[in-house]
Design a protein around this motif. Structure first.
Motif, PDB file in Angstrom:
ATOM      1  N   GLN A  14       0.833  -1.204   0.000  1.00 16.59           N
ATOM      2  CA  GLN A  14       0.000   0.000   0.000  1.00 16.59           C
ATOM      3  C   GLN A  14       0.870   1.257   0.000  1.00 16.59           C
ATOM      4  O   GLN A  14       0.563   2.232  -0.705  1.00 16.59           O
ATOM      5  N   GLU A  15       1.954   1.238   0.775  1.00 19.32           N
ATOM      6  CA  GLU A  15       2.853   2.388   0.815  1.00 19.32           C
ATOM      7  C   GLU A  15       3.528   2.606  -0.540  1.00 19.32           C
ATOM      8  O   GLU A  15       3.653   3.738  -1.016  1.00 19.32           O
ATOM      9  N   ILE A  16       3.947   1.507  -1.162  1.00 19.41           N
ATOM     10  CA  ILE A  16       4.603   1.613  -2.467  1.00 19.41           C
ATOM     11  C   ILE A  16       3.605   2.058  -3.533  1.00 19.41           C
ATOM     12  O   ILE A  16       3.945   2.835  -4.437  1.00 19.41           O
ATOM     13  N   VAL A 105      12.162  -9.843   4.560  1.00 20.11           N
ATOM     14  CA  VAL A 105      11.876  -8.821   5.554  1.00 20.11           C
ATOM     15  C   VAL A 105      10.411  -8.877   5.981  1.00 20.11           C
ATOM     16  O   VAL A 105       9.504  -9.098   5.171  1.00 20.11           O
ATOM     17  N   ASP A 106      10.182  -8.683   7.278  1.00 22.70           N
ATOM     18  CA  ASP A 106       8.825  -8.630   7.816  1.00 22.70           C
ATOM     19  C   ASP A 106       8.067  -7.455   7.205  1.00 22.70           C
ATOM     20  O   ASP A 106       8.630  -6.362   7.028  1.00 22.70           O
ATOM     21  N   ASP A 107       6.816  -7.670   6.852  1.00 23.84           N
ATOM     22  CA  ASP A 107       6.057  -6.639   6.137  1.00 23.84           C
ATOM     23  C   ASP A 107       5.937  -5.345   6.927  1.00 23.84           C
ATOM     24  O   ASP A 107       6.064  -4.251   6.363  1.00 23.84           O
ATOM     25  N   ALA A 108       5.719  -5.427   8.229  1.00 21.28           N
ATOM     26  CA  ALA A 108       5.577  -4.214   9.036  1.00 21.28           C
ATOM     27  C   ALA A 108       6.889  -3.434   9.086  1.00 21.28           C
ATOM     28  O   ALA A 108       6.896  -2.193   9.009  1.00 21.28           O
ATOM     29  N   VAL A 109       7.998  -4.149   9.219  1.00 21.51           N
ATOM     30  CA  VAL A 109       9.312  -3.500   9.231  1.00 21.51           C
ATOM     31  C   VAL A 109       9.583  -2.845   7.873  1.00 21.51           C
ATOM     32  O   VAL A 109      10.074  -1.707   7.791  1.00 21.51           O
ATOM     33  N   PHE A 110       9.248  -3.547   6.814  1.00 21.73           N
ATOM     34  CA  PHE A 110       9.421  -3.034   5.462  1.00 21.73           C
ATOM     35  C   PHE A 110       8.573  -1.778   5.250  1.00 21.73           C
ATOM     36  O   PHE A 110       9.059  -0.753   4.752  1.00 21.73           O
ATOM     37  N   GLU A 112       7.380   0.326   7.422  1.00 14.16           N
ATOM     38  CA  GLU A 112       7.881   1.441   8.210  1.00 14.16           C
ATOM     39  C   GLU A 112       9.116   2.063   7.554  1.00 14.16           C
ATOM     40  O   GLU A 112       9.273   3.298   7.525  1.00 14.16           O
ATOM     41  N   ALA A 113       9.996   1.234   6.991  1.00 14.94           N
ATOM     42  CA  ALA A 113      11.181   1.751   6.304  1.00 14.94           C
ATOM     43  C   ALA A 113      10.782   2.561   5.073  1.00 14.94           C
ATOM     44  O   ALA A 113      11.366   3.614   4.790  1.00 14.94           O
ATOM     45  N   VAL A 114       9.789   2.095   4.331  1.00 14.69           N
ATOM     46  CA  VAL A 114       9.305   2.833   3.160  1.00 14.69           C
ATOM     47  C   VAL A 114       8.762   4.193   3.585  1.00 14.69           C
ATOM     48  O   VAL A 114       9.049   5.222   2.953  1.00 14.69           O
ATOM     49  N   ARG A 115       7.989   4.211   4.659  1.00 11.74           N
ATOM     50  CA  ARG A 115       7.418   5.477   5.148  1.00 11.74           C
ATOM     51  C   ARG A 115       8.526   6.436   5.571  1.00 11.74           C
ATOM     52  O   ARG A 115       8.470   7.643   5.279  1.00 11.74           O
ATOM     53  N   GLY A 123       8.598  14.629  -0.961  1.00 13.31           N
ATOM     54  CA  GLY A 123       7.993  14.994  -2.235  1.00 13.31           C
ATOM     55  C   GLY A 123       8.943  15.458  -3.310  1.00 13.31           C
ATOM     56  O   GLY A 123       8.505  15.870  -4.391  1.00 13.31           O
ATOM     57  N   GLN A 124      10.259  15.407  -3.062  1.00 15.86           N
ATOM     58  CA  GLN A 124      11.224  15.835  -4.071  1.00 15.86           C
ATOM     59  C   GLN A 124      11.234  14.850  -5.251  1.00 15.86           C
ATOM     60  O   GLN A 124      10.838  13.695  -5.126  1.00 15.86           O
ATOM     61  N   LYS A 125      11.698  15.325  -6.401  1.00 13.12           N
ATOM     62  CA  LYS A 125      11.750  14.479  -7.586  1.00 13.12           C
ATOM     63  C   LYS A 125      12.643  13.274  -7.330  1.00 13.12           C
ATOM     64  O   LYS A 125      13.795  13.416  -6.883  1.00 13.12           O
ATOM     65  N   ILE A 126      12.128  12.092  -7.631  1.00  7.92           N
ATOM     66  CA  ILE A 126      12.868  10.853  -7.406  1.00  7.92           C
ATOM     67  C   ILE A 126      12.103   9.729  -8.080  1.00  7.92           C
ATOM     68  O   ILE A 126      10.918   9.886  -8.415  1.00  7.92           O
ATOM     69  N   THR A 127      12.755   8.592  -8.310  1.00 11.65           N
ATOM     70  CA  THR A 127      12.050   7.426  -8.834  1.00 11.65           C
ATOM     71  C   THR A 127      11.737   6.475  -7.688  1.00 11.65           C
ATOM     72  O   THR A 127      12.408   6.501  -6.641  1.00 11.65           O
ATOM     73  N   VAL A 128      10.749   5.631  -7.900  1.00  7.34           N
ATOM     74  CA  VAL A 128      10.384   4.667  -6.862  1.00  7.34           C
ATOM     75  C   VAL A 128      11.538   3.692  -6.630  1.00  7.34           C
ATOM     76  O   VAL A 128      11.801   3.293  -5.485  1.00  7.34           O
ATOM     77  N   PHE A 129      12.256   3.304  -7.686  1.00  3.63           N
ATOM     78  CA  PHE A 129      13.385   2.400  -7.488  1.00  3.63           C
ATOM     79  C   PHE A 129      14.433   3.024  -6.574  1.00  3.63           C
ATOM     80  O   PHE A 129      15.042   2.342  -5.738  1.00  3.63           O
ATOM     81  N   GLU A 130      14.643   4.345  -6.702  1.00  4.07           N
ATOM     82  CA  GLU A 130      15.612   5.009  -5.835  1.00  4.07           C
ATOM     83  C   GLU A 130      15.143   5.004  -4.384  1.00  4.07           C
ATOM     84  O   GLU A 130      15.941   4.812  -3.458  1.00  4.07           O
ATOM     85  N   ILE A 131      13.852   5.210  -4.172  1.00  8.02           N
ATOM     86  CA  ILE A 131      13.316   5.122  -2.812  1.00  8.02           C
ATOM     87  C   ILE A 131      13.520   3.720  -2.260  1.00  8.02           C
ATOM     88  O   ILE A 131      13.953   3.532  -1.113  1.00  8.02           O
ATOM     89  N   LEU A 132      13.239   2.712  -3.081  1.00  8.63           N
ATOM     90  CA  LEU A 132      13.381   1.328  -2.612  1.00  8.63           C
ATOM     91  C   LEU A 132      14.850   0.954  -2.400  1.00  8.63           C
ATOM     92  O   LEU A 132      15.168   0.110  -1.558  1.00  8.63           O
TER      93      LEU A 132
END
Length: 450
Positions: A14-16, A105-110, A112-115, A123-132
């Motif tokens: 959902q976060e992704i 990785v545990d889903d909750a831990v994952f 939280e890291a995404v958040r 909100g800065q310009k970036i790709t999702v792969f870079e966030i991941l």
């Protein structure tokens, strides 16, 4: 993006999914955005255990799997980052466990890291792969381990993982044509991009290369950067002898079992992993190597389906294999593996193929001329970039194969089943051409990676 095959969407997914709506899809090769973001996060990429950094066109995932199996066989804990995932996002992150098998990785831990990473990016310009990728560094820096095996996403020089400045070893696996719009249309140009993960003075292991032009670029780059270098066929090697795998390097020779992963190409992949783990500073024993070769797992790469929902649609006693290889180089090694299967146990070979439009389908199909009885071309669910099955079937025809478009994998299996009565032996079926297609099949079959 909803994980394939899940009735309920995980918290991390959902976060992704939110990020997918905010940031551009695909690749925008640069290190500026990821460097800025990591600085805000406290530079977690500088707080990792020894890193085995892996690039290449083919074999990246297999050598990563062998490295992990080898380290775990020695009681070491190893974090592992791979991409893309097959069914669920968290497959990209395996957290090492001391003395045991690493866990996804545990889903909750994952989640939280995404958040945390998304909040830091603000909100800065970036790709999702870079966030991941930033999530990778957060997870791997905050969970202790003996090593981190990190697979490049695309290319090397400007891939988001290439902020790693002091790898324990850089590994460059076989290079062939793929992602030409991003990396170039000649193997030497692609090799130059892959060579970008080499760091001055740090060890480099070069896997078996099919193209001299690619090898020349890799060797010259390593020499320019004064990297201690081990090259397959020169400094280390592996071959089959009397049903065993013989591995040799400057440290000695080992008589080992054949790898659990099928296909002769896995001999060179296993050898590269052994040499890489040694180059990274770990002691490697014969016992470790033997245990690793017999226990290694790599879902979706010449993986045989022995049970599951899709088997009901297949002919009785059929062999069904899935493989995510999708470029001409991958087609050649997969076709060789199918030919070896045919030599040991003759069966008519049928292909069920789906591809996306950044690939070279004719080049892929050519490897199967004279080997496959027929190709069934299928769509890839939920992909805007898929090649239409009719167009894909025409590409197979251009490569000299008999081909027919189908609506689904299940429909293709039914078509093979209807014609099975004409065959003397149950068929061998290969579902391949895209990791996305393989992910759909594993989800539908009820056998996602664990």
């Amino acid at each position: 993006m909803i994980p394939r095959g899940q009735a309920a969407v995980s918290e991390a997914a959902q976060e992704i999914d939110k990020l997918m709506g905010l940031h551009p899809k695909g690749f925008d090769l640069s290190l500026d955005r990821i460097t800025r973001l990591l600085s805000i996060l406290g530079d977690p990429h500088k707080k990792l255990p020894p890193v085995i950094h892996v690039a290449g066109t083919n074999g990246k995932g297999s050598v990563t799997a062998f490295c992990r199996a080898l380290l775990e066989a020695g009681g070491y804990s190893a974090h592992v980052h791979t991409s893309p995932h097959l069914v669920n996002w968290h497959e990209r992150y395996r957290i090492g466990v001391k003395g045991g098998r690493g866990q996804l990785v545990d889903d909750a831990v994952f989640a939280e890291a995404v958040r945390r990473v998304a909040t830091a990016n603000d909100g800065q310009k970036i790709t999702v792969f870079e966030i991941l990728t930033a999530v990778t560094f957060i997870l791997f820096s905050e969970h202790p381990a003996d090593a981190a095996i990190i697979e490049v996403g695309l290319g090397g020089r400007f891939d988001a993982t290439n902020v790693i400045s002091d790898p324990a070893v850089s590994v460059i696996m076989p290079i062939s044509l793929d992602h030409q719009p991003y990396l170039g249309d000649r193997v030497e140009l692609i090799a130059a991009e892959k060579a970008g993960i080499m760091k001055r003075g740090h060890p480099v292991v070069i896997g078996k290369q099919e193209y001299d032009a690619a090898l020349d670029v890799l060797m010259s780059t390593a020499e320019r950067l004064n990297c201690p270098t081990a090259i397959f066929g020169q400094d280390y090697m592996a071959h089959e002898e009397y049903g065993r795998l013989v591995y040799q390097d400057e440290f000695g020779l080992a008589d080992l079992p054949l790898p659990r992963l099928p296909g002769r190409h896995q001999y060179a992949n296993a050898a590269a992993a052994i040499r890489a783990v040694k180059a990274a500073g770990f002691t490697v024993t014969d016992t470790m190597m033997e245990k690793a070769l017999l226990s290694v797992e790599w879902p979706g790469r010449l993986q045989r389906l022995n049970d599951g929902h899709l088997m009901a649609n297949a002919p009785a006693k059929a062999e069904i294999w899935v493989d995510g290889g999708h470029n001409p180089g991958a087609g050649e090694v997969i076709a060789e593996a199918m030919a070896n299967f045919e030599e040991k146990q003759p069966r008519p070979l049928f292909l069920i193929i789906g591809m996306i439009n950044t690939k070279d389908p004719v080049g892929y199909f050519k490897a199967f001329k004279g080997l496959a009885e027929k190709v069934y071309c299928v769509p890839i669910r939920g992909s805007d970039a898929m090649i239409d099955p009719v167009i894909l079937a025409n590409a197979a025809y251009d490569a000299g194969l008999v081909a027919e478009p189908m609506s689904t994998v299940s429909e293709a299996l039914e078509a093979i089943k209807e014609g099975a009565f004409e065959q003397a032996h149950p068929p061998r079926i290969l579902v391949a051409g895209s990791l996305y297609l393989v992910g759909d099949v594993l989800a539908d079959n009820g056998t996602p990676p664990k």
